[in-house]
Design an enzyme around this catalytic site. Structure first.
Site, PDB file in Angstrom:
ATOM      1  CD  GLU A  52      -1.653  17.796   2.630  1.00 23.72           C
ATOM      2  OE1 GLU A  52      -2.093  18.131   3.755  1.00 23.72           O
ATOM      3  OE2 GLU A  52      -2.003  16.762   2.038  1.00 23.72           O
ATOM      4  CG  MET A  79      -9.093  28.775  -3.037  1.00 21.09           C
ATOM      5  SD  MET A  79      -9.219  30.454  -3.651  1.00 21.09           S
ATOM      6  CE  MET A  79     -10.775  30.983  -3.005  1.00 21.09           C
ATOM      7  CB  THR A 119     -13.556  28.435  -1.445  1.00 21.88           C
ATOM      8  OG1 THR A 119     -12.914  27.922  -0.271  1.00 21.88           O
ATOM      9  CG2 THR A 119     -14.761  29.264  -1.035  1.00 21.88           C
ATOM     10  CG  PHE A 175      -9.488  23.335   2.486  1.00 24.39           C
ATOM     11  CD1 PHE A 175      -8.876  23.677   1.292  1.00 24.39           C
ATOM     12  CD2 PHE A 175     -10.357  22.246   2.517  1.00 24.39           C
ATOM     13  CE1 PHE A 175      -9.117  22.936   0.150  1.00 24.39           C
ATOM     14  CE2 PHE A 175     -10.614  21.521   1.372  1.00 24.39           C
ATOM     15  CZ  PHE A 175      -9.991  21.854   0.188  1.00 24.39           C
ATOM     16  CB  SER A 176     -14.633  25.852   2.760  1.00 22.95           C
ATOM     17  OG  SER A 176     -14.792  26.437   1.485  1.00 22.95           O
ATOM     18  CB  ALA A 177     -15.643  20.924   0.584  1.00 23.02           C
ATOM     19  CG  ASP A 218      -3.207  24.562   6.365  1.00 26.36           C
ATOM     20  OD1 ASP A 218      -3.787  23.666   7.003  1.00 26.36           O
ATOM     21  OD2 ASP A 218      -3.057  24.543   5.124  1.00 26.36           O
ATOM     22  CG  ASP A 238      -2.057   0.788   1.150  1.00 26.69           C
ATOM     23  OD1 ASP A 238      -2.732   0.650   0.111  1.00 26.69           O
ATOM     24  OD2 ASP A 238      -2.341   1.562   2.071  1.00 26.69           O
ATOM     25  CG  ASP A 291      -1.536   0.847   7.336  1.00 24.89           C
ATOM     26  OD1 ASP A 291      -2.246   0.771   6.308  1.00 24.89           O
ATOM     27  OD2 ASP A 291      -0.921   1.870   7.659  1.00 24.89           O
TER      28      ASP A 291
END
Lengths: 561, 692
Positions: free
Chosen positions: B345, B380, B378, B374-376, B341, B304, B521
């Site tokens: 990442e 961003m 936008t 972060f929003s699904a 953030d 994996d 796993d």
């Protein structure tokens, strides 16, 4: 060791090894879809129609085995009955009486198992009918039986996730019709051309120059001798086998008969390689077999010549035919013991101890130095399995043979197939030497006598059939024990091989990787050779030391037996 | 207990064990050694009857042979037992705080042994987790050293792939609720203990097959030896010299014991147990010996991607600027956009900026700034700098290419072609381009990339050398997958994989005759782990994964498979090599014993017999020849115990190179060594005046 002898030996091996690949390709072709001999096909179809054989129905290993056993059982009964009742049957110009039952049993077992051990003398014991209908027929069928088992094994290796090993009836029809019959027919005609007799006429009585009457035995010999050599049977029409001028009259017939002994056994190794889609494996097996044969011949010949030198005679000619000579006698001895043929053109009894040792060891290895038709290959495969088992472990992988994993089941059968002949020889010879009445059959004292008994049981166990002689074997003890050993060792190897074939056929093949050991090349050959020799040596060294080796050293110190 | 003390304890225990194992019931389990055992009894009887020193010495050494083999086995078991008793200590008398009603908080204290499947227990800092289970609430650090031997604590949390906890481990901080998933007596710890203790009982397929070879060869030698008197007796009679052979029962049994494969027979079970305990040392728990052997045959390894090949998260690796913008400026803005953030990442962008330009960001959002999560919608995230009224004066955004393009185009900004091309290139190389914008200007791109674990390429190369093809399985698109595959050096990959396609891949490879190992796993790996020939579950993984696999890697290190494969191969190689060695030894033993037995047969006028010339070692006397061979046969077992426990060295490479080495050492060496050994023992015995 004259120059011409060397040329002849080289010529012999060159022709044999040169012809083998071609005949091998032909044999493989017979059992693939596009047969090389198209014009015989209607005959094959006709035979299936007459006998009601469904040649396309595939057999599981147990069904294949039942077919093998049935055919052989009927063969055993037929040959036995023919001998017992020969006095009441036609083609008996000498009015020979029915054969004594124990001898008849021994002979029947002998010819059914492709051994062709002869405790009788053909000309004084068997009618023409028994020779033709009993022995000659068995010469074909026993060879075809073993060829069938070899084919089943090849299919077991190639096929995946299937239990089917082919059709036994179809295999023996094809073997007989396309391989054994045509070769025998041509060979018999050539032999007749050379002076081998082929007649139904009764024996001649001639008045010799010595003013005595001599009976000259005759009979339909050529037809039987052809298949006797080609089918690695070896049972002579006459008592002295191919030392008899009516069986082997000329240098050419001698050469051709020697060639015929090893022709199919050598060719079938290539055929096997082709049938399992791994020619390199076939070549490796051929290489090992050829090496043992050549070295054995070299040792035997050297011993024969140097012994003569040591004793202070020109050549050891006792027991050999003048017209055949030393080299061709030794070559024949090596060849006939390597192949499980057993026909002779001289008396092995009179050879030097080490020459005897070479022949005896050839047989003791299990008749895998080319060996018999069919069984030479499948016997060898048992050693190959042992080799790849150890090699597999040594390279750190579950042992596999040509992609098929070897597990407890195959290993169990493999060891059975390897051990049964070895145990039979040891136990049989030990019993014979312990029972006073059996030991009394020994005509020569000392280590040579031990060799005689050991040779007899080896010959029976290896289904070879040659005898060292010097041993009176037409006694109830030897007739019965040797017959049992012949049957035990024939089927004690054949059954395990079929079981292994059936088990392999059911398996899926393992994919190759860098870690896979390839069963070809020098390394494989060397390890295989080592395995064969070490199994043979560890089993038989004590026996051989007390037999031919002791005799050899004693001879060097001036004591002969 | 220090190491030497521990090992001397093991040796003492093994010596005692060697004697305990002398019971016939133990001996009959090993047919080869049983023959030696029976032989020792018979020769002891002979010694008692004939009062000869020779029989006495042989009897003693036959008993030693049996004891040495027992010792080898006891030695191997002893190491495992020491480990098992440590484990058992970890389990004794644990009290569990069982939750009375689901959802409630009140607990009742019960003995861990009384927990039922599905019970929920509460574990707080300092508690020992009573049984195997799944964290259903909370997060905690857990010390698993009792099982793994690794002292660094690990995080266990509800949900996700790190929810499994093991009985016997200790919670160090926080509180978790655990639902018990193991039945009584069938916990991980229980299985581990029974595995160690019973390593001997389960025979693997190859062990069984080899056993057959050894037993049948023993049978052959029995017949060889006990038919010998018939040939010998005949020779005596034929040479008119009764009594000219030496074939007493003692001598025959000596020959038999020398010929049968006692070396491998005596060490066979030690090799298997040694392998299992080596695996344990590597922190791999094999749930069956069969799986360990199968590991040696593996030729395809499925992994994996996430967490095994890559670090598990994408990381920022480069800043690519738009025309007219400096890299430092881009870095500063990118860092600012990510400062609040908390995603991996985002954190990696902060770290990259710090590494490249030494920009130290403040903790959390700066003053007068508002973090835009972060929003699904936008797609961003970013930061708005605000004036004192809270009105945004500058807005910084980072996000996917399309999202940022839409964002700036709304503010009449234009996306430059250079940036667009650069973004396309990154995507094509398998990376993820993250665009950074300030108001309506695109400043540049942050290159996010799956980071392949350090050193993994070399390890895959080693696997390839071992003949194992590696296949990466990932949910990524083929483009990304190909790029990572190339970087990690795997041989093949399956992109856009689902649990079904993983399973299908395994079935497909197996049908082609491959032996497949799977490392995973997650719960979604469980079916594939169960289907594979060797399924290695990470210890950090879910309970489902651990149940499905036939091995658990306690270190959760995916390249551990190298060790597993090596040990699997070593076990087979050691068995094969010692078998070859055993049979090769027989040649020299024949040369020692047969002339001793038959050297005087056919002798005349006081000369030696013809077979005396086979005494190429020129041993002192027939008796000393036989004794030397028997002694050599016995001490070779002891001498090879370390090898049996350690295993024959495995070096990756083709089958041929491995074979060549082993044939040379154990085949050829096996022929030569006993000639030297027997001669040396003979010389030594003569030197100390032991003449028979």
């Amino acid at each position: 060791m004259g120059r011409h002898d060397v040329y002849q030996a080289i010529f012999y091996f060159a022709v044999l090894f040169g012809a083998a690949p071609f005949l091998g390709r032909y044999i493989a072709g017979v059992f693939s879809d596009n047969k090389p001999v198209q014009f015989l096909e209607p005959v094959e179809t006709f035979l299936y129609k007459c006998t009601g054989i469904d040649h396309k129905s595939e057999m599981h290993w147990t069904r294949y085995l039942v077919a093998v056993l049935l055919l052989n059982l009927w063969g055993l009964i037929a040959v036995f009955a023919l001998q017992i009742f020969q006095g009441h049957l036609p083609f008996n110009p000498q009015h020979l009486k029915g054969v004594e039952p124990l001898l008849a049993f021994n002979t029947a077992a002998s010819f059914v198992t492709n051994t062709n051990w002869q405790a009788y003398s053909g000309e004084s014991t068997l009618s023409y009918l028994v020779q033709m209908l009993g022995l000659t027929v068995q010469n074909f069928l026993s060879a075809a039986t073993a060829m069938g088992v070899m084919l089943a094994l090849a299919r077991g290796i190639v096929r995946r996730n299937s239990g089917a090993l082919g059709n036994f009836w179809s295999d023996i029809v094809k073997t007989t019709l396309y391989i054994l019959l045509p070769l025998s027919l041509v060979f018999a005609l050539v032999l007749v051309g050379q002076g081998v007799v082929q007649t139904f006429a009764p024996y001649h009585t001639v008045h010799t120059l010595a003013e005595t009457d001599q009976v000259i035995p005759l009979g339909p010999a050529a037809s039987q001798i052809a298949i006797k050599q080609l089918g690695t049977n070896g049972g002579g029409f006459f008592g002295v086998n191919s030392a008899h001028p009516f069986e082997n009259p000329t240098p050419l017939s001698n050469f051709l008969e020697m060639l015929a002994i090893l022709l199919i056994p050598a060719a079938q190794v290539f055929a096997f390689g082709k049938l399992i889609n791994n020619k390199k494996h076939g070549v490796a097996l051929f290489g090992v077999m050829a090496l043992v044969l050549l070295v054995g011949f070299g040792v035997a010949w050297y011993s024969e010549v140097s012994t003569a030198h040591h004793i202070g005679v020109g050549q050891l000619m006792e027991g050999k035919e003048q017209r055949i000579g030393v080299m061709n006698s030794v070559l024949w001895e090596t060849v006939t013991t390597a192949a499980s043929n057993g026909s002779v053109n001289c008396m092995h009894d009179s050879m030097s101890p080490i020459t005897i040792l070479v022949g005896m060891f050839n047989i003791m290895l299990g008749e895998v130095i080319f060996g018999g038709v069919g069984c030479g290959v499948y016997g060898m495969i048992l050693f190959v399995l042992l080799t790849v088992f150890l090699v597999g472990l040594m390279v750190g992988r579950t042992p596999e043979y040509l992609g098929k994993k070897l597990e407890a089941r195959e290993i169990r059968w493999m060891m059975a197939g390897l051990l049964i002949p070895n145990l039979s020889i040891l136990i049989g010879a030990a019993i014979a030497l312990t029972i006073p009445s059996a030991a009394a059959s020994i005509l020569n004292p000392g280590p040579h006598g031990l060799s005689e008994v050991a040779y007899a049981f080896s010959s029976a166990a290896g289904n070879n059939g040659s005898a060292l002689a010097g041993l009176n074997v037409n006694t109830p003890f030897y007739n019965v024990t040797l017959a049992i050993v012949m049957l035990l060792c024939r089927f004690g190897v054949l059954i395990p091989v079929l079981a292994i074939a059936g088990s392999l056929a059911r398996k899926n093949a393992v994919a190759e990787s860098d870690g896979t050991f390839h069963a070809d090349g020098m390394m494989f050959g060397a390890i295989l050779l080592f395995s064969i020799l070490i199994v043979g040596a560890l089993t038989f060294v004590p026996m051989l030391l007390l037999g031919p080796v002791s005799e050899h050293f004693l001879m060097l110190s001036g004591r002969l037996f | 207990m220090n190491k030497t003390e521990k090992s001397s304890g093991v040796i003492r225990g093994a010596i005692a064990g060697a004697f305990v194992k002398l019971s016939p019931r133990e001996q009959i389990k090993n047919p080869v050694m049983f023959v030696v055992f029976a032989g020792a009894i018979i020769v002891s009887g002979c010694a008692a009857i004939d009062h000869s020193i020779f029989s006495f010495v042989i009897a003693v050494w036959l008993w030693f042979t049996v004891l040495f083999a027992n010792f080898a086995e006891a030695m191997a078991e002893g190491r495992g037992k020491a480990h098992a008793s440590t484990l058992r200590n970890a389990r004794t008398q644990i009290t569990a705080h069982k939750i009375l009603f689901e959802g409630g908080t009140s607990t009742v204290d019960v003995n861990a042994d009384h927990l039922e499947l599905g019970d929920i227990v509460s574990c707080t800092a300092g508690d020992i987790i009573p049984s195997d289970g799944e964290v259903i609430e909370g997060i905690a650090t857990v010390d698993e050293s009792a099982i793994t031997g690794e002292s660094a604590p690990v995080i266990r949390e509800s949900g996700g792939d790190r929810s499994a906890v093991t009985g016997g481990t200790r919670v160090i901080s926080d509180r978790i609720l655990v639902r018990i998933t193991a039945e009584r007596g069938n916990t991980f710890l229980d299985r581990m203990i029974s595995l160690i203790e019973n390593a001997k009982r389960q025979k693997t397929p190859n062990e069984i097959a080899l056993g057959i070879v050894l037993v049948t060869m023993t049978l052959l030698f029995l017949v060889v030896v006990f038919t010998l008197p018939a040939f010998g007796r005949y020779s005596e009679i034929a040479s008119n010299a009764p009594g000219s052979t030496h074939m007493t029962l003692t001598i025959l049994i000596s020959l038999l014991v020398c010929l049968i494969p006692t070396t491998i027979g005596g060490l066979l079970s030690a090799i298997g147990i040694g392998g299992i305990s080596r695996l344990l040392k590597k922190n791999v728990l094999a749930l069956s010996g069969r799986a360990v052997e199968a590991a040696g045959d593996i030729d395809i390894l499925l992994l994996d991607k996430t967490g095994t090949i890559t670090l598990g998260n994408r990381m920022a690796v480069a800043f690519i600027v738009a025309p007219g913008i400096s890299e430092q400026e881009l870095a500063e803005v990118a860092q600012a956009s990510s400062i609040a953030d908390e995603t991996p990442e985002g954190r990696s962008i902060v770290i990259l900026a710090k590494e490249k330009f030494g920009i130290r960001g403040q903790d959390g959002a700066p003053a007068h700034a508002k973090f835009i999560p972060f929003s699904a919608n936008t797609r961003m995230s970013g930061l708005d700098y605000c004036d004192s009224d809270g009105k945004a004066i500058q807005s910084i955004r980072k996000g996917a290419v399309e999202a940022i393009r839409t964002h700036i185009e709304k503010q009449n900004g234009i996306m430059s072609v250079v940036v667009q091309n650069a973004a396309d290139n990154i995507a094509r190389s398998g990376g993820t381009p993250i665009l950074v914008s300030r108001d309506n200007i695109v400043l540049g791109i942050v290159h996010l990339k799956d980071v392949v674990k350090g050193g993994i390429r070399e390890r895959f190369a080693r696997l390839r050398k071992m003949g194992i093809r590696t296949v990466m399985i990932t949910g990524d698109n083929p483009l990304t997958a190909a790029a990572i595959a190339a970087e990690a050096g795997v041989d093949d990959f399956v992109a856009e994989a689902t649990p079904e396609s993983k399973l299908a891949k395994i079935k497909e490879e197996k049908a082609l005759g491959h032996m497949v190992a799977m490392i995973g796993d997650g719960t979604n790996d469980a079916p594939a782990l169960a289907q594979a020939d060797v399924g290695v579950a990470m210890h950090t993984g879910t309970q489902a994964a651990r149940e499905a696999g036939n091995m658990v890697d306690l270190d959760s290190n995916p390249t551990k498979l190298i060790d597993i494969v090596e040990i699997g191969k070593q076990i087979l190689m050691t068995r094969g090599s010692l078998t070859t060695f055993s049979f090769a030894n027989d040649v020299a033993k024949y040369f020692a014993i047969l002339p001793a037995m038959f050297g005087t047969v056919y002798a005349v006028n006081g000369h030696k017999g013809p077979l005396a010339s086979l005494d190429i070692m020129r041993l002192h006397s027939p008796e000393s020849a036989i004794v030397s061979a028997v002694i050599f046969n016995a001490i070779i077992i002891v001498a090879l115990i370390p090898l049996a426990l350690r295993g024959v060295t495995y070096r990756p490479g083709g089958a041929m190179s491995v074979l060549r080495r082993n044939i040379l050492v154990y085949g050829i060496g096996g022929i030569v060594a006993p000639f030297i050994g027997i001669k040396l023992i003979d010389i030594l015995m003569t030197l100390v005046g032991l003449n028979f």
